[in-house]
Design a protein around this motif. Structure first.
Motif, mmCIF file in Angstrom:
data_model
loop_
_atom_site.group_PDB
_atom_site.id
_atom_site.type_symbol
_atom_site.label_atom_id
_atom_site.label_comp_id
_atom_site.label_asym_id
_atom_site.label_seq_id
_atom_site.Cartn_x
_atom_site.Cartn_y
_atom_site.Cartn_z
ATOM 1 N N PHE A 38 0.960 -1.400 0.355
ATOM 2 C CA PHE A 38 0.192 0.179 -0.305
ATOM 3 C C PHE A 38 1.391 1.161 0.237
ATOM 4 O O PHE A 38 1.844 1.191 0.824
ATOM 5 C CB PHE A 38 -1.280 0.056 1.247
ATOM 6 N N ASP A 41 -1.053 7.742 0.429
ATOM 7 C CA ASP A 41 -0.871 9.702 0.351
ATOM 8 C C ASP A 41 -0.975 10.451 1.886
ATOM 9 O O ASP A 41 -2.141 10.633 1.900
ATOM 10 C CB ASP A 41 -1.184 10.277 -0.086
ATOM 11 N N GLN A 46 -4.789 9.354 0.592
ATOM 12 C CA GLN A 46 -5.707 8.182 -0.126
ATOM 13 C C GLN A 46 -4.204 7.323 -0.501
ATOM 14 O O GLN A 46 -2.995 7.303 -0.286
ATOM 15 C CB GLN A 46 -5.872 8.709 -1.701
ATOM 16 N N SER A 47 -5.034 5.952 -0.813
ATOM 17 C CA SER A 47 -3.946 5.189 -0.939
ATOM 18 C C SER A 47 -4.197 4.264 -2.361
ATOM 19 O O SER A 47 -5.089 4.081 -2.827
ATOM 20 C CB SER A 47 -4.203 3.796 0.050
ATOM 21 N N THR A 48 -3.117 3.790 -2.402
ATOM 22 C CA THR A 48 -2.753 2.619 -3.973
ATOM 23 C C THR A 48 -2.157 1.597 -3.734
ATOM 24 O O THR A 48 -1.342 1.312 -2.751
ATOM 25 C CB THR A 48 -2.503 3.765 -4.642
ATOM 26 N N ILE A 50 0.139 -1.708 -5.299
ATOM 27 C CA ILE A 50 0.769 -1.388 -5.630
ATOM 28 C C ILE A 50 1.276 -3.187 -6.136
ATOM 29 O O ILE A 50 1.104 -3.705 -5.047
ATOM 30 C CB ILE A 50 1.906 -0.607 -6.088
ATOM 31 N N ARG A 55 5.867 1.357 -9.777
ATOM 32 C CA ARG A 55 4.961 1.814 -9.170
ATOM 33 C C ARG A 55 5.603 2.332 -7.952
ATOM 34 O O ARG A 55 5.089 3.380 -7.266
ATOM 35 C CB ARG A 55 3.482 1.336 -8.905
ATOM 36 N N ASN A 59 6.450 6.103 -6.021
ATOM 37 C CA ASN A 59 6.965 6.460 -4.931
ATOM 38 C C ASN A 59 7.078 6.626 -3.833
ATOM 39 O O ASN A 59 7.314 7.295 -2.924
ATOM 40 C CB ASN A 59 5.407 6.083 -4.622
ATOM 41 N N SER A 516 -9.226 0.973 -5.293
ATOM 42 C CA SER A 516 -7.392 1.210 -5.047
ATOM 43 C C SER A 516 -6.421 0.349 -6.182
ATOM 44 O O SER A 516 -5.127 -0.096 -6.005
ATOM 45 C CB SER A 516 -6.290 0.928 -3.743
ATOM 46 N N LYS A 517 -7.438 -0.928 -6.542
ATOM 47 C CA LYS A 517 -7.033 -1.765 -7.474
ATOM 48 C C LYS A 517 -6.295 -2.080 -8.814
ATOM 49 O O LYS A 517 -6.747 -2.387 -9.538
ATOM 50 C CB LYS A 517 -7.234 -3.327 -7.102
ATOM 51 N N THR A 518 -7.366 -0.444 -9.472
ATOM 52 C CA THR A 518 -7.024 -0.355 -10.424
ATOM 53 C C THR A 518 -5.803 -0.069 -11.519
ATOM 54 O O THR A 518 -5.819 -0.640 -12.498
ATOM 55 C CB THR A 518 -8.025 0.817 -11.123
ATOM 56 N N GLN A 519 -4.951 0.696 -10.569
ATOM 57 C CA GLN A 519 -3.545 0.521 -11.979
ATOM 58 C C GLN A 519 -2.807 -0.553 -11.338
ATOM 59 O O GLN A 519 -2.375 -1.026 -12.400
ATOM 60 C CB GLN A 519 -2.975 1.781 -10.471
#
Length: 711
Positions: A38, A41, A46-48, A50, A55, A59, A516-519
């Motif tokens: 994870f 930010d 917000q979290s993404t 990876i 990626r 980050n 968060s899983k789209t990328q």
């Protein structure tokens, strides 16, 4: 300018330590069983999610010079291959640590650079014997018309979605007939140089055709070529393959030819994976566990098969493939749709409903649709992407006169649909929607080209250039429908499908309920797509699962044990100087340690070893068996054919012969190795870090100020 500098080429090299620290964050990305991370930010909370080195590096805080060099190296690998970045990142860290150990043993920097470079070059030549031609793979897969059985549940019923569940597909299956056996590998372990292992060796694809495959490796003590029918017997490892396409009883159920979620597929090639010139099987072998993307890529291969045959090419055309991420649906709804699928606003969706079953006149714009937009001329700069030319998000405050003129132009040519490469003035878009003209911005250049070829439209830079010959015909638009036939309206953004007769464009629709899983899903899809693309481009693949790394490890250790006298052998010619030969063994062992760490971490990440110690012991065990058989490449190829090179002691079925084979790209893998070593050696050869500007005062007051000399 005020300056400060420090010596970085001490026995504890600062730059190499920084490389090692940065690279250690990506260890869990190795192997098919990856651990996600994870990225949070702190400013927006917000979290993404990876799962790739690219990626991760994007980050991380890379304010140091070493961090920026690492980022440039990763980005260069990603730009060219879209795969191999995790391997690159890991080897950067492993070889950085190995070089630091060499420095601590007082090995001169020139010796490290020369020996490591020559050692890697020798390995890249050595592993050529492991390459498997794509044509050999495809020839057998295309000639086999017997389909694998569908997965049978515990209730004995055959699953209805055999083709839509990629984990039910058995690829690169063992092709050993009931009368063929393989000599046990342990029979070679005590025979040393007199081992007859190669006499009963077949290549990974032996038995896959009538022509014998030749296994000949540089430095091997012997080589042989035998057809699959020449393999002789040992009944101790005979397996009954209940799901093999060769052992399935005639008359039992086969895969259905349904397409799953492949929506809107025209009449023509079905999703018969075995009929796609082996691309479906090859994609499975290159997937490294990425099951969702395999299903999508198999649908793409089925769709593109007919046109590829007409053009005489077997390549996957990446320019005809785009992606669209749809939130709010389960991942099982992911599919491939012909045409261009994109997300539109509810207001645009209302206009699209009005367009249902109506032919549209289409306009393509190669630029921004704003009043202040000016094109960059013929010499468009590379690596420059315009986000917003003016601070006003409305498009620079479009005047009423410009809005009226542009609207009148669209009305005069009866344009219904406008696809714009760049930004669109929000006020102008609202005015067009009121007139039932659909305007969509941010469309890729390849998409514009596909619609131009299908509809006859010619792209223009400004609306004032519009003429009758520039407007295309035959496009249509509709709301995108899920696999069960329902139109999807998920609130703020609605997926819509725009297409035209004969358009080759395909959209991989990636669905997920987690924003968060789209990328992550998009990265995984493109990675697999480019793996297949590069495999077809190279015309060959490597056996995966650590096979190539194991041969490199064996080869480097053999070089390290040789005396390396000038003119004596290959190693001596590579390292002609007696001064270099003095440090050759130490440096080559350092080079080999990178691949050994790689294999150990992969075994641990895939739960084939419970600890790094057990993983290292497993690697050493396979090295010993390879040396005992006299031909490391032959041993590795046969182990790969039997189901995998490295099968650790913690594997619940260590002797199980598996059907699924894993393959790797040739150029991407070797280039990742070269880039990793080049970066390490570049940082190694730096002797000073010079800091200019305001950071001098920060360093002066920091705990590390004693390491610097201030000017």
């Amino acid at each position: 300018l005020p300056m400060a500098f420090r010596d970085v080429n001490a026995r504890r090299h600062t730059g190499l330590q920084q490389l090692s620290s940065l690279a250690s964050t990506g260890r869990t990305f190795l192997g098919p069983t990856k651990s996600h991370k994870f990225i949070v930010d702190e400013t927006t909370n917000q979290s993404t999610l990876i799962c790739s080195a690219v990626r991760l590096i994007e980050n991380l805080d890379l304010t140091s010079a070493v961090g920026q060099l690492l980022n440039e190296t990763i980005q260069a690998q990603n730009k060219e291959f879209k795969t191999g970045m995790s391997t690159l990142l890991f080897l950067v860290g492993a070889w950085s640590n190995a070089v630091v150990e060499c420095l601590q043993q007082n090995v001169p920097v020139p010796a490290i650079v020369s020996v490591m470079s020559e050692g890697l070059n020798s390995c890249c030549e050595r592993i050529q014997c492991l390459q498997i031609p794509i044509q050999d793979v495809k020839r057998e897969l295309c000639s086999s018309r017997v389909r694998p059985k569908a997965f049978e549940s515990q209730t004995g019923q055959v699953g209805r979605d055999g083709l839509t569940k990629p984990w039910n597909l058995l690829c690169f299956q063992r092709d050993i007939s009931a009368t063929q056996k393989v000599i046990p590998l342990n029979s070679c372990s005590h025979q040393g140089d007199d081992c007859n292992f190669n006499k009963c060796l077949v290549s990974p694809l032996a038995g896959y055709g009538s022509v014998a495959s030749i296994v000949k490796a540089v430095g091997d003590k012997s080589s042989s070529a035998l057809s699959g029918s020449a393999v002789t017997a040992s009944s101790s490892i005979t397996r009954k393959l209940t799901h093999s396409r060769h052992f399935s009883a005639p008359g039992k159920s086969r895969f259905s030819s349904q397409q799953g979620n492949f929506q809107g597929h025209p009449s023509g090639p079905s999703a018969d994976l075995c009929g796609c010139c082996g691309l479906g099987h090859l994609a499975m072998a290159l997937s490294h566990g990425n099951q969702t993307s395999v299903k999508l890529l198999q649908s793409i291969a089925a769709y593109q098969q007919e046109r590829a045959e007409r053009s005489g090419s077997s390549q996957i055309n990446i320019s005809e493939i785009v992606t669209c991420c749809v939130l709010g649906l389960p991942e099982s709804y992911s599919c491939v749709s012909p045409g261009f699928v994109t997300l539109v606003s509810p207001e645009q969706a209302t206009v699209i409903k009005h367009f249902t079953d109506k032919p549209l006149r289409i306009l393509l714009m190669d630029g921004d649709l704003t009043e202040q937009y000016r094109h960059l001329g013929f010499n468009r700069p590379h690596n420059v992407r315009t986000i917003l030319e003016h601070p006003n998000p409305q498009g620079g405050g479009a005047g009423d006169g410009w809005l009226s003129r542009m609207s009148d132009i669209l009305m005069s040519f009866e344009v219904n649909l406008v696809l714009v490469k760049g930004n669109v003035c929000k006020t102008f878009m609202e005015k067009c929607l009121a007139s039932r003209v659909l305007v969509i911005g941010g469309v890729a250049r390849d998409v514009l080209g596909a619609f131009g070829a299908a509809t006859g439209a010619q792209a223009v830079t400004y609306l004032s250039q519009l003429s009758t010959s520039c407007v295309g015909n035959g496009a249509w638009a509709e709301l995108w429908k899920a696999g069960d036939g329902r139109a999807v309206e998920l609130g703020e953004l609605v997926p819509a499908r725009i297409s035209a007769g004969g358009i080759p464009l395909l959209t991989a629709v990636l669905t997920t309920a987690l924003p968060s899983k789209t990328q992550l899903l998009e990265d995984q899809f493109w990675t697999l797509l480019y793996r297949l693309h590069h495999a077809l481009k190279d015309g060959k693949v490597f056996p995966g699962g650590g096979a190539v790394e194991l041969l490199c490890l064996s080869h480097v250790q053999a070089l390290a044990e040789q005396p390396g006298r000038p003119g004596n052998d290959r190693a001596g010619r590579e390292l002609p100087s007696p001064w270099l030969a003095e440090y050759k063994s130490v440096v080559l062992q350092a080079l080999a340690s990178g691949w050994k760490q790689f294999l150990s971490v992969v075994l641990c990440n895939t739960a084939k070893a419970s600890s790094r110690l057990e993983a290292g012991a497993s690697v050493d065990h396979h090295l010993q068996k390879a040396v005992a058989c006299g031909s490391p490449s032959a041993y590795i190829l046969e182990e790969f054919r039997r189901g995998g090179v490295l099968r650790g002691g913690s594997d619940p079925f260590p002797d199980q012969v598996t059907d699924l084979k894993v393959c790797d790209n040739v150029a991407a893998k070797t280039e990742a190795w070269r880039r990793a070593l080049d970066l390490v050696l570049l940082v190694l050869q730096t002797d000073t870090e010079i800091i200019t500007g305001p950071r001098r005062n920060q360093i002066l007051n920091s705990p590390v100020s004693s390491e610097f000399m201030f000017l």
